[in-house]
Design a protein around this motif. Structure first.
Motif, PDB file in Angstrom:
ATOM      1  N   ALA A 104       0.816  -1.218   0.000  1.00  0.00           N
ATOM      2  CA  ALA A 104       0.000   0.000   0.000  1.00  0.00           C
ATOM      3  C   ALA A 104       0.849   1.268   0.000  1.00  0.00           C
ATOM      4  CB  ALA A 104      -0.935   0.000   1.211  1.00  0.00           C
ATOM      5  N   ASN A 105       2.079   1.174   0.480  1.00  0.00           N
ATOM      6  CA  ASN A 105       2.927   2.351   0.645  1.00  0.00           C
ATOM      7  C   ASN A 105       4.340   2.016   0.160  1.00  0.00           C
ATOM      8  OD1 ASN A 105       4.458   4.510   1.484  1.00  0.00           O
ATOM      9  ND2 ASN A 105       3.918   4.366   3.653  1.00  0.00           N
ATOM     10  N   PRO A 106       4.655   2.284  -1.098  1.00  0.00           N
ATOM     11  CA  PRO A 106       5.976   1.924  -1.638  1.00  0.00           C
ATOM     12  C   PRO A 106       7.138   2.631  -0.944  1.00  0.00           C
ATOM     13  CG  PRO A 106       4.408   2.375  -3.413  1.00  0.00           C
ATOM     14  CD  PRO A 106       3.751   2.812  -2.140  1.00  0.00           C
ATOM     15  N   ARG A 107       6.874   3.727  -0.235  1.00  0.00           N
ATOM     16  CA  ARG A 107       7.956   4.427   0.480  1.00  0.00           C
ATOM     17  C   ARG A 107       8.322   3.723   1.787  1.00  0.00           C
ATOM     18  NH1 ARG A 107       6.912   8.402   3.004  1.00  0.00           N
ATOM     19  NH2 ARG A 107       4.639   8.235   3.090  1.00  0.00           N
ATOM     20  N   LEU A 108       7.456   2.878   2.266  1.00  0.00           N
ATOM     21  CA  LEU A 108       7.623   2.264   3.576  1.00  0.00           C
ATOM     22  C   LEU A 108       8.823   1.321   3.587  1.00  0.00           C
ATOM     23  CD1 LEU A 108       6.266   1.871   6.414  1.00  0.00           C
ATOM     24  CD2 LEU A 108       5.133  -0.113   5.414  1.00  0.00           C
ATOM     25  N   ARG A 109       9.651   1.443   4.625  1.00  0.00           N
ATOM     26  CA  ARG A 109      10.784   0.543   4.802  1.00  0.00           C
ATOM     27  C   ARG A 109      10.565  -0.271   6.078  1.00  0.00           C
ATOM     28  NH1 ARG A 109      15.097   5.222   3.958  1.00  0.00           N
ATOM     29  NH2 ARG A 109      13.263   6.356   4.698  1.00  0.00           N
ATOM     30  N   TYR A 110      10.890  -1.541   5.973  1.00  0.00           N
ATOM     31  CA  TYR A 110      10.631  -2.477   7.058  1.00  0.00           C
ATOM     32  C   TYR A 110      11.946  -2.853   7.735  1.00  0.00           C
ATOM     33  CZ  TYR A 110       9.587  -6.938   9.346  1.00  0.00           C
ATOM     34  OH  TYR A 110       9.490  -7.962  10.251  1.00  0.00           O
ATOM     35  N   PHE A 111      12.004  -2.650   9.058  1.00  0.00           N
ATOM     36  CA  PHE A 111      13.171  -2.979   9.876  1.00  0.00           C
ATOM     37  C   PHE A 111      12.787  -4.152  10.763  1.00  0.00           C
ATOM     38  CE2 PHE A 111      17.112  -0.703  11.585  1.00  0.00           C
ATOM     39  CZ  PHE A 111      17.607  -1.843  12.212  1.00  0.00           C
ATOM     40  N   ALA A 170      17.660  -5.493   8.747  1.00  0.00           N
ATOM     41  CA  ALA A 170      17.500  -6.526   9.774  1.00  0.00           C
ATOM     42  C   ALA A 170      18.711  -6.492  10.685  1.00  0.00           C
ATOM     43  CB  ALA A 170      17.338  -7.906   9.153  1.00  0.00           C
ATOM     44  N   SER A 171      18.488  -6.810  11.969  1.00  0.00           N
ATOM     45  CA  SER A 171      19.564  -6.697  12.962  1.00  0.00           C
ATOM     46  C   SER A 171      19.679  -7.960  13.815  1.00  0.00           C
ATOM     47  CB  SER A 171      19.337  -5.473  13.858  1.00  0.00           C
ATOM     48  OG  SER A 171      18.040  -5.519  14.452  1.00  0.00           O
ATOM     49  N   ALA A 180      14.765  -8.515   1.302  1.00  0.00           N
ATOM     50  CA  ALA A 180      14.227  -7.760   0.170  1.00  0.00           C
ATOM     51  C   ALA A 180      15.369  -7.248  -0.711  1.00  0.00           C
ATOM     52  CB  ALA A 180      13.387  -6.589   0.675  1.00  0.00           C
ATOM     53  N   PRO A 181      15.111  -7.014  -2.001  1.00  0.00           N
ATOM     54  CA  PRO A 181      16.150  -6.478  -2.885  1.00  0.00           C
ATOM     55  C   PRO A 181      16.702  -5.158  -2.346  1.00  0.00           C
ATOM     56  CG  PRO A 181      14.270  -7.249  -4.170  1.00  0.00           C
ATOM     57  CD  PRO A 181      13.865  -7.312  -2.728  1.00  0.00           C
ATOM     58  N   GLY A 182      18.038  -5.030  -2.372  1.00  0.00           N
ATOM     59  CA  GLY A 182      18.660  -3.806  -1.887  1.00  0.00           C
ATOM     60  C   GLY A 182      18.709  -3.675  -0.383  1.00  0.00           C
ATOM     61  N   ALA A 183      18.428  -4.757   0.352  1.00  0.00           N
ATOM     62  CA  ALA A 183      18.333  -4.687   1.807  1.00  0.00           C
ATOM     63  C   ALA A 183      19.707  -4.582   2.465  1.00  0.00           C
ATOM     64  CB  ALA A 183      17.609  -5.915   2.343  1.00  0.00           C
ATOM     65  N   HIS A 184      19.689  -4.158   3.737  1.00  0.00           N
ATOM     66  CA  HIS A 184      20.893  -4.041   4.546  1.00  0.00           C
ATOM     67  C   HIS A 184      20.783  -4.953   5.758  1.00  0.00           C
ATOM     68  CE1 HIS A 184      21.031  -0.291   2.228  1.00  0.00           C
ATOM     69  NE2 HIS A 184      22.325  -0.312   2.427  1.00  0.00           N
ATOM     70  N   LEU A 185      21.828  -5.724   5.981  1.00  0.00           N
ATOM     71  CA  LEU A 185      21.940  -6.571   7.160  1.00  0.00           C
ATOM     72  C   LEU A 185      22.883  -5.910   8.154  1.00  0.00           C
ATOM     73  CD1 LEU A 185      21.543  -9.301   8.678  1.00  0.00           C
ATOM     74  CD2 LEU A 185      23.559 -10.118   7.432  1.00  0.00           C
ATOM     75  N   ILE A 186      22.459  -5.816   9.414  1.00  0.00           N
ATOM     76  CA  ILE A 186      23.312  -5.331  10.498  1.00  0.00           C
ATOM     77  C   ILE A 186      23.525  -6.513  11.436  1.00  0.00           C
ATOM     78  CG2 ILE A 186      23.612  -3.597  12.296  1.00  0.00           C
ATOM     79  CD1 ILE A 186      21.052  -2.250  10.762  1.00  0.00           C
ATOM     80  N   MET A 202      36.618  -6.247  22.349  1.00  0.00           N
ATOM     81  CA  MET A 202      35.710  -5.497  21.488  1.00  0.00           C
ATOM     82  C   MET A 202      34.568  -6.393  21.001  1.00  0.00           C
ATOM     83  SD  MET A 202      37.237  -2.528  21.467  1.00  0.00           S
ATOM     84  CE  MET A 202      36.724  -1.506  20.070  1.00  0.00           C
ATOM     85  N   LEU A 203      33.438  -5.760  20.670  1.00  0.00           N
ATOM     86  CA  LEU A 203      32.348  -6.348  19.901  1.00  0.00           C
ATOM     87  C   LEU A 203      32.235  -5.567  18.599  1.00  0.00           C
ATOM     88  CD1 LEU A 203      29.467  -6.669  22.526  1.00  0.00           C
ATOM     89  CD2 LEU A 203      30.736  -8.558  21.515  1.00  0.00           C
ATOM     90  N   GLU A 204      31.641  -6.181  17.575  1.00  0.00           N
ATOM     91  CA  GLU A 204      31.462  -5.485  16.312  1.00  0.00           C
ATOM     92  C   GLU A 204      30.022  -5.577  15.827  1.00  0.00           C
ATOM     93  OE1 GLU A 204      34.663  -5.675  13.225  1.00  0.00           O
ATOM     94  OE2 GLU A 204      35.140  -7.540  14.279  1.00  0.00           O
ATOM     95  N   SER A 205      29.570  -4.507  15.201  1.00  0.00           N
ATOM     96  CA  SER A 205      28.416  -4.576  14.314  1.00  0.00           C
ATOM     97  C   SER A 205      28.976  -4.541  12.896  1.00  0.00           C
ATOM     98  CB  SER A 205      27.480  -3.389  14.534  1.00  0.00           C
ATOM     99  OG  SER A 205      26.899  -3.420  15.814  1.00  0.00           O
ATOM    100  N   VAL A 206      28.522  -5.454  12.072  1.00  0.00           N
ATOM    101  CA  VAL A 206      28.977  -5.525  10.689  1.00  0.00           C
ATOM    102  C   VAL A 206      27.782  -5.230   9.781  1.00  0.00           C
ATOM    103  CG1 VAL A 206      30.097  -6.923   8.912  1.00  0.00           C
ATOM    104  CG2 VAL A 206      30.708  -7.246  11.329  1.00  0.00           C
ATOM    105  N   VAL A 207      27.932  -4.213   8.945  1.00  0.00           N
ATOM    106  CA  VAL A 207      26.858  -3.781   8.053  1.00  0.00           C
ATOM    107  C   VAL A 207      27.161  -4.299   6.648  1.00  0.00           C
ATOM    108  CG1 VAL A 207      25.698  -1.796   7.018  1.00  0.00           C
ATOM    109  CG2 VAL A 207      26.397  -1.726   9.428  1.00  0.00           C
ATOM    110  N   LEU A 208      26.195  -4.999   6.059  1.00  0.00           N
ATOM    111  CA  LEU A 208      26.333  -5.505   4.697  1.00  0.00           C
ATOM    112  C   LEU A 208      25.147  -5.026   3.879  1.00  0.00           C
ATOM    113  CD1 LEU A 208      26.973  -8.079   6.856  1.00  0.00           C
ATOM    114  CD2 LEU A 208      27.942  -8.975   4.749  1.00  0.00           C
TER     115      LEU A 208
END
Length: 278
Positions: free
Chosen positions: A104-111, A144-145, A175-181, A194-200
């Protein structure tokens, strides 16, 4: 200018800071409009001798989602954030809601924060809920995290070294173009202490180390995810949003340790002031 609207669908507790009870304050302090929908309502987290409340009945949860549609919330929201789910029926209703909202809302991003388990306790939701994350929710996710345990459970691939993460990210079928944290990573070459967050994502991979504090508290992941989303919704790029979230989560943990609390605290003056900078 109308503030960005976030629909946050997570757990709620009477006492403490997990789920929406951890996410609402930082999101609101960052200047966002929040529509909070509970998946469970508990008196406290399960880490206390007694636990009252329950998961929302599926019919009641569906009624709240219908109310959100009747108020036009999915049509004007910029983000949907989801976290802990208390029953497989609610998980399926949530997946249907997110799919309909994105259509319904193409601008909406899902986390999607797939709150399922961790190394020490293992899987702490029923496997049927974890399967809904895997088969229905993560394929809709723009962000997604998960932590390494959750990534490994969802993909069947252990996460021990940096090169394990790109393979696992593909297996999540986001989803296409998605980011994984990938959160809370201790990889083969992570610096000691140390701990790390890795963004892909489509732009490649970035690593974000942070000091590992000698505390472990419930609500940490829920707060971190909300802070990342707050940064994104206020116009920061994903790597700066992750680093902001790491710094403020560390402040909340340090404050909790100072007070002798069992879960994250949101009362540190510098923590609250930093949210206003967004």
């Amino acid at each position: 200018m109308t503030p960005p609207l976030v629909i946050s669908i997570q757990s709620q507790v009477v006492m403490g800071h997990v789920g929406n009870s951890a996410a609402l304050f930082p999101l609101q302090a960052a200047g966002l409009e929040i529509a909070a929908i509970p998946t469970v309502v508990f008196s406290n987290t399960p880490h206390y001798p007694t636990l009252r409340g329950s998961a929302l009945p599926a019919e009641f949860f569906a009624d709240l989602l219908q109310g959100a549609w009747e108020r036009g919330l999915p049509q004007r929201a910029e983000y949907v954030l989801t976290g802990y789910i208390g029953s497989v029926e609610v998980a399926r209703l949530m997946a249907d809601f997110v799919a309909r909202a994105k259509a319904a809302n193409p601008r909406l991003r899902y986390f999607c924060d797939p709150v399922m388990g961790d190394e020490a306790p293992g899987l702490y939701v029923p496997a049927a809920i974890a399967e809904v994350f895997k088969d229905s929710l993560l394929p809709l996710a723009d962000f997604a995290s998960p932590n390494p345990f959750e990534i490994s459970w969802l993909t069947g691939q252990p996460i021990r070294a940096l090169e394990d993460l790109p393979r696992a990210a593909k297996a999540l079928r986001m989803a296409p173009g998605a980011h994984l944290i990938a959160t809370g990573c201790v990889l083969a070459d992570t610096m000691p202490g140390m701990l790390e967050s890795v963004v892909l994502g489509p732009d490649g991979l970035s690593r974000h180390p942070t000091p590992r504090l000698p505390v472990s508290m419930v609500g940490t992941g829920d707060l971190f995810t909300a802070l990342v989303l707050a940064g994104l919704a206020r116009g920061r790029g994903l790597p700066p949003a992750v680093e902001f979230a790491q710094a403020q989560t560390s402040r909340a943990l340090a404050e909790a340790a100072r007070l002798g609390a069992k879960e994250v605290m949101l009362t540190d003056p510098e923590f609250r002031a930093a949210l206003l900078t967004l």
